[in-house]
Scaffold this motif. Structure first.
Motif, PDB file in Angstrom:
ATOM      1  N   ALA A  69       9.817 -40.943  11.539  1.00 18.96           N
ATOM      2  CA  ALA A  69       9.658 -39.485  11.591  1.00 18.96           C
ATOM      3  C   ALA A  69      10.534 -38.894  10.497  1.00 18.96           C
ATOM      4  O   ALA A  69      11.322 -39.607   9.856  1.00 18.96           O
ATOM      5  CB  ALA A  69      10.037 -38.930  12.965  1.00 18.96           C
ATOM      6  N   THR A  70      10.397 -37.612  10.271  1.00 21.90           N
ATOM      7  CA  THR A  70      11.279 -36.909   9.347  1.00 21.90           C
ATOM      8  C   THR A  70      12.234 -36.030  10.151  1.00 21.90           C
ATOM      9  O   THR A  70      11.974 -35.702  11.307  1.00 21.90           O
ATOM     10  CB  THR A  70      10.494 -36.031   8.365  1.00 21.90           C
ATOM     11  OG1 THR A  70       9.761 -35.046   9.099  1.00 21.90           O
ATOM     12  CG2 THR A  70       9.542 -36.875   7.534  1.00 21.90           C
ATOM     13  N   MET A  71      13.307 -35.661   9.513  1.00 23.40           N
ATOM     14  CA  MET A  71      14.296 -34.813  10.178  1.00 23.40           C
ATOM     15  C   MET A  71      14.847 -33.821   9.163  1.00 23.40           C
ATOM     16  O   MET A  71      15.143 -34.190   8.015  1.00 23.40           O
ATOM     17  CB  MET A  71      15.417 -35.670  10.763  1.00 23.40           C
ATOM     18  CG  MET A  71      16.356 -34.907  11.662  1.00 23.40           C
ATOM     19  SD  MET A  71      17.495 -36.029  12.523  1.00 23.40           S
ATOM     20  CE  MET A  71      18.506 -34.824  13.382  1.00 23.40           C
ATOM     21  N   VAL A 123      13.531 -32.575  14.480  1.00 25.76           N
ATOM     22  CA  VAL A 123      12.730 -33.769  14.221  1.00 25.76           C
ATOM     23  C   VAL A 123      11.292 -33.359  13.954  1.00 25.76           C
ATOM     24  O   VAL A 123      10.745 -32.461  14.602  1.00 25.76           O
ATOM     25  CB  VAL A 123      12.799 -34.732  15.427  1.00 25.76           C
ATOM     26  CG1 VAL A 123      11.940 -35.964  15.168  1.00 25.76           C
ATOM     27  CG2 VAL A 123      14.233 -35.136  15.684  1.00 25.76           C
ATOM     28  N   GLY A 124      10.662 -34.027  12.983  1.00 24.43           N
ATOM     29  CA  GLY A 124       9.273 -33.744  12.652  1.00 24.43           C
ATOM     30  C   GLY A 124       8.310 -34.526  13.527  1.00 24.43           C
ATOM     31  O   GLY A 124       8.650 -34.970  14.629  1.00 24.43           O
ATOM     32  N   LEU A 125       7.103 -34.733  13.032  1.00 27.06           N
ATOM     33  CA  LEU A 125       6.071 -35.418  13.790  1.00 27.06           C
ATOM     34  C   LEU A 125       6.290 -36.933  13.784  1.00 27.06           C
ATOM     35  O   LEU A 125       6.707 -37.502  12.779  1.00 27.06           O
ATOM     36  CB  LEU A 125       4.689 -35.099  13.198  1.00 27.06           C
ATOM     37  CG  LEU A 125       4.312 -33.608  13.167  1.00 27.06           C
ATOM     38  CD1 LEU A 125       2.914 -33.446  12.575  1.00 27.06           C
ATOM     39  CD2 LEU A 125       4.398 -32.987  14.546  1.00 27.06           C
ATOM     40  N   PRO A 128      11.472 -36.493  19.843  1.00 23.66           N
ATOM     41  CA  PRO A 128      11.069 -35.188  20.405  1.00 23.66           C
ATOM     42  C   PRO A 128      10.510 -34.295  19.296  1.00 23.66           C
ATOM     43  O   PRO A 128      11.251 -33.559  18.634  1.00 23.66           O
ATOM     44  CB  PRO A 128      12.372 -34.637  20.978  1.00 23.66           C
ATOM     45  CG  PRO A 128      13.452 -35.285  20.163  1.00 23.66           C
ATOM     46  CD  PRO A 128      12.936 -36.622  19.756  1.00 23.66           C
ATOM     47  N   GLU A 129       9.226 -34.356  19.078  1.00 23.93           N
ATOM     48  CA  GLU A 129       8.592 -33.678  17.942  1.00 23.93           C
ATOM     49  C   GLU A 129       8.876 -32.175  17.961  1.00 23.93           C
ATOM     50  O   GLU A 129       8.657 -31.497  18.966  1.00 23.93           O
ATOM     51  CB  GLU A 129       7.087 -33.925  17.970  1.00 23.93           C
ATOM     52  CG  GLU A 129       6.709 -35.389  17.790  1.00 23.93           C
ATOM     53  CD  GLU A 129       5.214 -35.616  17.920  1.00 23.93           C
ATOM     54  OE1 GLU A 129       4.659 -36.334  17.087  1.00 23.93           O
ATOM     55  OE2 GLU A 129       4.618 -35.076  18.873  1.00 23.93           O
TER      56      GLU A 129
END
Length: 360
Positions: free
Chosen positions: A184-186, A166-168, A78-79
Motif C-alpha cells: 500500500a502507499t502511505m 494509508v492508501g488503497l 486500514p484503507e
C-alpha cells in the motif's frame, strides 16, 4: 533608307522611351527616406508577477514494501484511515527463521554452561587458556547468530514509518510478495508541498521564507499563500530553470498530485523600460531594436526581462529618453536617414493593438 524599315525604327524608339520611363521611379524609390513612428523610452512601474506550473505533493510519501520475500500471514491495511508511527501493517511468514532462532538459543545455553565451567577450571589452572578461548569464541558466535536471525525476523514485519494516512491495499492476505511488491502507499497530509520551476533570471523573486500565491482547480479561483522552504541551488542544465519548494496547510479541496498555478512576486513592482514586443527584431544571437539618433536609424542589441501581453521590459541596451522606432521598423536601414512622422505614447500602441485584435 527603305520606306519599309521606317515603322520598325519608330517602334524601337518608342520601346526605348518606355523602358527609360519605368526605370525612373525605381531610382526615386531607392532615395526615398522611410517614414516611421516612434516612442520616447520612459521608466514605468512593472508588476513582477511570474506564473509557474506546480505540482502538489504530500509532506511525506512512501510505498510500503517488504524487505524479504515470502507469504503474507498478517495484513492490516486500514484503507484511507490514519495510523500512528510503528503500527504493524503486514507480516511475512517467518517460521523458518523462528526455528533457526530457537535452535541457536539452545546451542547458546549449552555454550554458556561450557564457558562457565572452563572459566572456573582456568582459575585453578585446571585447563589451558586455548581451550577456554575456544569455548568463549563459540559462545560469542551463537550470540552473533541470534542477533543476525533476529534482524532477519524484524525484516518480515512491515510497520508504518510515520504517522499518516494509508492508501488503497494492493495485495491480499496469503499472497506471495517480494521486495518489489507494493502492499500500500502511505502519505502524511497534515501539510502539503508544492514543487514548481521558474527561469533562473527571476531567481531574485524567490527566497527561503518568502511567500507565493497558489491556485488549484479545487479552490475555484481563490488563491492561497504558500511559504518557500527550499530552492534547488543548481539550475537545470537543459531548461535553465530553478526548482523551488513551498509548503501550505492541508485542506479538503487540495490533494497530492494535483496541478497548481503558482504566482511568484505578486504584488511587487519595479521600475523598467517597457517597449512593444513588435518593435523587437529577433536575431540568431540577440535581440535588436531601432533607435533614432540625429535623424538616423541605429540598430541596438538589447536584453529583455519580464513579458506582458503586448510589452516587454528592457533590462539592458536602452536608457530613458531614447527614441525607439515602433512602426516602419522593417524599412529602416543601419545608419540611414529616417523621417519621424509621429511621437506616440506606449498606451496608444496597446489600445490600437487591442482594437485590431477585437476586429479580427
Amino acid at each position: 533608307m527603305s520606306s519599309k524599315n521606317i515603322p520598325a525604327i519608330i517602334a524601337c524608339a518608342c520601346l526605348a522611351m518606355a523602358c527609360g520611363k519605368k526605370k525612373q521611379p525605381l531610382k526615386a524609390s531607392a532615395n526615398q527616406v522611410p517614414v516611421v513612428d516612434v516612442i520616447v523610452a520612459r521608466y514605468s512601474n512593472v508588476i513582477n508577477t511570474i506564473e509557474a506550473n506546480g505540482t502538489i505533493i504530500a509532506n511525506e510519501y512512501v510505498e510500503l514494501k517488504p524487505e524479504v520475500s515470502g507469504r503474507l500471514i498478517y495484513l492490516n491495511v486500514p484503507e484511507g484511515k490514519h495510523v500512528e508511527v510503528g503500527t504493524v501493517i503486514a507480516r511475512v511468514n517467518d517460521a523458518d527463521l523462528q526455528a533457526t532462532l530457537n535452535k541457536t538459543k539452545v546451542q547458546l545455553e549449552l555454550a554458556q554452561k561450557t564457558e562457565e565451567r572452563l572459566r572456573k577450571l582456568l582459575d585453578i589452572n585446571g585447563v589451558n587458556q586455548a581451550d577456554y578461548d575456544a569455548a568463549l569464541n563459540t559462545l560469542n558466535g551463537y550470540k552473533a547468530d541470534i542477533s543476525y536471525t533476529q534482524a532477519l525476523i524484524d525484516k518480515t514485519v512491515i510497520r508504518a514509518p510515520f504517522s499518516g494516512t494509508v492508501g488503497l491495499r494492493q495485495v491480499s492476505p496469503g499472497a506471495f510478495v517480494t521486495s518489489a511488491s507494493v502492499i500500500a502507499t502511505m502519505q502524511q497530509l497534515n501539510q502539503l508541498k508544492i514543487d514548481f520551476t521558474i527561469p533562473e533570471q527571476y531567481g531574485n523573486l524567490v527566497h527561503t521564507g518568502g511567500t507565493v500565491n497558489i491556485e488549484t482547480d479545487g479552490s475555484k479561483g481563490v488563491r492561497r499563500k504558500a511559504t518557500i522552504t527550499a530552492i534547488e541551488p543548481q539550475a537545470n542544465a537543459v531548461t535553465r530553470n530553478l526548482k523551488v519548494r513551498a509548503v501550505i496547510s492541508a485542506r479538503e479541496d487540495t490533494n497530492p498530485g494535483a496541478f497548481a498555478k503558482v504566482y511568484v512576486g505578486e504584488g511587487q513592482s519595479a521600475k523598467a523600460i517597457l517597449i512593444p514586443t513588435n518593435a523587437i527584431i529577433p536575431d540568431d544571437k540577440n535581440k535588436q531594436v531601432v533607435l533614432v539618433h540625429d535623424g538616423k536609424a541605429v540598430f541596438t542589441s538589447i536584453q529583455t526581462g519580464l513579458r506582458q501581453s503586448t510589452n516587454v521590459a528592457v533590462i539592458n541596451g536602452m536608457k530613458e529618453g531614447d527614441t525607439l522606432v515602433v512602426t516602419g521598423v522593417l524599412f529602416a536601414q543601419p545608419n540611414a536617414a529616417v523621417k519621424v512622422r509621429q511621437v506616440k505614447q506606449l498606451s496608444q500602441l496597446v489600445d490600437s493593438s487591442a482594437t485590431a485584435t477585437g476586429g479580427n
